[in-house]
Write a protein that holds these residues in place. Sequence first.
Motif, PDB file in Angstrom:
ATOM      1  N   ILE A 152       0.835  -1.203   0.000  1.00 18.29           N
ATOM      2  CA  ILE A 152       0.000   0.000   0.000  1.00 18.29           C
ATOM      3  C   ILE A 152       0.874   1.258   0.000  1.00 18.29           C
ATOM      4  N   LYS A 153       1.921   1.278   0.824  1.00 16.09           N
ATOM      5  CA  LYS A 153       2.801   2.447   0.907  1.00 16.09           C
ATOM      6  C   LYS A 153       3.541   2.681  -0.398  1.00 16.09           C
ATOM      7  N   LYS A 154       4.039   1.591  -1.020  1.00 16.80           N
ATOM      8  CA  LYS A 154       4.775   1.725  -2.277  1.00 16.80           C
ATOM      9  C   LYS A 154       3.867   2.204  -3.408  1.00 16.80           C
ATOM     10  N   MET A 155       2.675   1.652  -3.488  1.00 13.94           N
ATOM     11  CA  MET A 155       1.730   2.068  -4.533  1.00 13.94           C
ATOM     12  C   MET A 155       1.393   3.547  -4.383  1.00 13.94           C
ATOM     13  N   ALA A 156       1.287   3.999  -3.143  1.00 11.88           N
ATOM     14  CA  ALA A 156       0.919   5.393  -2.875  1.00 11.88           C
ATOM     15  C   ALA A 156       2.074   6.358  -3.121  1.00 11.88           C
ATOM     16  N   SER A 157       3.294   5.927  -2.821  1.00 14.04           N
ATOM     17  CA  SER A 157       4.438   6.841  -2.909  1.00 14.04           C
ATOM     18  C   SER A 157       5.051   6.918  -4.301  1.00 14.04           C
ATOM     19  N   GLY A 158       4.890   5.873  -5.102  1.00 14.69           N
ATOM     20  CA  GLY A 158       5.437   5.891  -6.452  1.00 14.69           C
ATOM     21  C   GLY A 158       6.227   4.644  -6.778  1.00 14.69           C
ATOM     22  N   VAL A 159       6.036   4.140  -8.003  1.00 19.45           N
ATOM     23  CA  VAL A 159       6.682   2.912  -8.450  1.00 19.45           C
ATOM     24  C   VAL A 159       7.357   3.178  -9.801  1.00 19.45           C
ATOM     25  N   PRO A 160       8.584   2.668 -10.017  1.00 16.59           N
ATOM     26  CA  PRO A 160       9.248   2.880 -11.304  1.00 16.59           C
ATOM     27  C   PRO A 160       8.692   1.982 -12.409  1.00 16.59           C
ATOM     28  N   ILE A 161       8.041   2.589 -13.377  1.00 17.07           N
ATOM     29  CA  ILE A 161       7.548   1.872 -14.563  1.00 17.07           C
ATOM     30  C   ILE A 161       7.715   2.780 -15.785  1.00 17.07           C
ATOM     31  N   LEU A 162       7.858   2.183 -16.948  1.00 14.02           N
ATOM     32  CA  LEU A 162       7.905   2.923 -18.218  1.00 14.02           C
ATOM     33  C   LEU A 162       8.900   4.088 -18.183  1.00 14.02           C
ATOM     34  N   ASN A 163      10.076   3.832 -17.631  1.00 15.26           N
ATOM     35  CA  ASN A 163      11.161   4.824 -17.579  1.00 15.26           C
ATOM     36  C   ASN A 163      10.813   6.085 -16.793  1.00 15.26           C
ATOM     37  N   THR A 164       9.917   5.945 -15.833  1.00 15.01           N
ATOM     38  CA  THR A 164       9.586   7.064 -14.956  1.00 15.01           C
ATOM     39  C   THR A 164       9.160   6.504 -13.599  1.00 15.01           C
ATOM     40  N   VAL A 165       8.857   7.377 -12.678  1.00 12.04           N
ATOM     41  CA  VAL A 165       8.311   6.951 -11.386  1.00 12.04           C
ATOM     42  C   VAL A 165       6.911   7.545 -11.272  1.00 12.04           C
ATOM     43  N   THR A 166       5.949   6.703 -10.938  1.00 13.47           N
ATOM     44  CA  THR A 166       4.568   7.178 -10.871  1.00 13.47           C
ATOM     45  C   THR A 166       4.418   8.243  -9.792  1.00 13.47           C
ATOM     46  N   LYS A 167       3.489   9.155 -10.033  1.00 18.58           N
ATOM     47  CA  LYS A 167       3.254  10.243  -9.093  1.00 18.58           C
ATOM     48  C   LYS A 167       2.592   9.716  -7.811  1.00 18.58           C
ATOM     49  N   PRO A 168       2.855  10.357  -6.685  1.00 21.32           N
ATOM     50  CA  PRO A 168       2.179   9.967  -5.444  1.00 21.32           C
ATOM     51  C   PRO A 168       0.665  10.005  -5.624  1.00 21.32           C
ATOM     52  N   CYS A 169      -0.026   9.068  -5.008  1.00 25.83           N
ATOM     53  CA  CYS A 169      -1.479   9.002  -5.143  1.00 25.83           C
ATOM     54  C   CYS A 169      -2.079   8.436  -3.861  1.00 25.83           C
ATOM     55  N   VAL A 170      -3.386   8.424  -3.790  1.00 25.00           N
ATOM     56  CA  VAL A 170      -4.091   7.930  -2.607  1.00 25.00           C
ATOM     57  C   VAL A 170      -4.456   6.461  -2.806  1.00 25.00           C
ATOM     58  N   VAL A 171      -3.996   5.612  -1.888  1.00 27.80           N
ATOM     59  CA  VAL A 171      -4.289   4.180  -1.952  1.00 27.80           C
ATOM     60  C   VAL A 171      -4.805   3.732  -0.589  1.00 27.80           C
ATOM     61  N   THR A 172      -5.944   3.083  -0.566  1.00 22.98           N
ATOM     62  CA  THR A 172      -6.516   2.603   0.695  1.00 22.98           C
ATOM     63  C   THR A 172      -6.908   1.129   0.570  1.00 22.98           C
ATOM     64  N   MET A 173      -6.687   0.414   1.629  1.00 21.11           N
ATOM     65  CA  MET A 173      -7.018  -1.016   1.648  1.00 21.11           C
ATOM     66  C   MET A 173      -8.504  -1.187   1.917  1.00 21.11           C
ATOM     67  N   GLN A 174      -9.158  -1.974   1.071  1.00 20.57           N
ATOM     68  CA  GLN A 174     -10.598  -2.221   1.212  1.00 20.57           C
ATOM     69  C   GLN A 174     -10.881  -3.532   1.935  1.00 20.57           C
ATOM     70  N   SER A 175     -10.125  -4.540   1.579  1.00 18.48           N
ATOM     71  CA  SER A 175     -10.265  -5.859   2.211  1.00 18.48           C
ATOM     72  C   SER A 175      -8.941  -6.601   2.030  1.00 18.48           C
ATOM     73  N   LYS A 176      -8.917  -7.849   2.357  1.00 14.08           N
ATOM     74  CA  LYS A 176      -7.682  -8.630   2.356  1.00 14.08           C
ATOM     75  C   LYS A 176      -6.921  -8.535   1.030  1.00 14.08           C
ATOM     76  N   MET A 177      -7.656  -8.561  -0.085  1.00 13.95           N
ATOM     77  CA  MET A 177      -7.001  -8.550  -1.393  1.00 13.95           C
ATOM     78  C   MET A 177      -7.558  -7.482  -2.329  1.00 13.95           C
ATOM     79  N   VAL A 178      -8.236  -6.488  -1.772  1.00  6.91           N
ATOM     80  CA  VAL A 178      -8.827  -5.423  -2.591  1.00  6.91           C
ATOM     81  C   VAL A 178      -8.396  -4.062  -2.064  1.00  6.91           C
TER      82      VAL A 178
END
Length: 247
Positions: A152-178
């Motif tokens: 959850i923290k990594k998805m929210a803070s940014g991940v390196p894909i397609l020769n860039t790092v994704t912008k920070p965003c809001v990610v919240t856990m809904q259930s065990k796998m959602v």
Amino acid sequence: MNAPEGTRLNKFIGESGFCSRREADKLIEQGRVTINGLRPELGTKVQVGDKVEVDGNPIAASAENKSDRVYIAYNKPIGITCTTERHIEGNIIDAIGHNERIFPIGRLDKPSEGLILLTSDGDIVNKILRAENAHDKEYVVEVNRPLTEHFIKKMASGVPILNTVTKPCVVTMQSKMVFRMVLTQGLNRQIRRMCEYLDYEVVKLKRTRIMSIRLAGLKSGQWRDLTEDEMLEINTAVADSSKTASN
């Protein structure tokens, strides 16, 4: 007295509802567009009284207040492809079956489902895509194994894909796998690529909101016209995009 400024040809065709500006540029390059019987160059401007045709078919100017334009929200089912190419099986145009010529604003992957906007206003398509980072889109995502705080923290803070790092965003856990995710970016297959980077696989991905526009009870495969309030928000969001446009 100076001649009137006129409207760029691709903009004129886009506003008419015939196709998007990008598609109009292709038609012009292919020599399929004429103004008063002559083949124009890219960037040519249409003046009042000019006769514009595509493949010999007349193109009418858009109504001043765009009252003749169509703007809809569609709950795209899995398996439908966001293309206007009618020869492709499962294309979004045949799936909706609207009586007006419409095209999607942006896209939603074939394996994904949920909200996508379509319109007959080719001009606003380009404005919305140019102003894409000015509005947010919300997704509900199911993955193939239990979520972790690290994920959850990594998805929210940014991940390196397609020769860039994704912008920070809001990610919240809904259930065990959602989890729920709000993006202002629109990289190709962004959420799936981000999950893959963290060794997760997307099982189900559904877009539930674009700005304040929601599925609002639409069943899979159903569509509705946008409300006046929703259109006001869209027009406000794209108000400045034309100032930075190259076409």
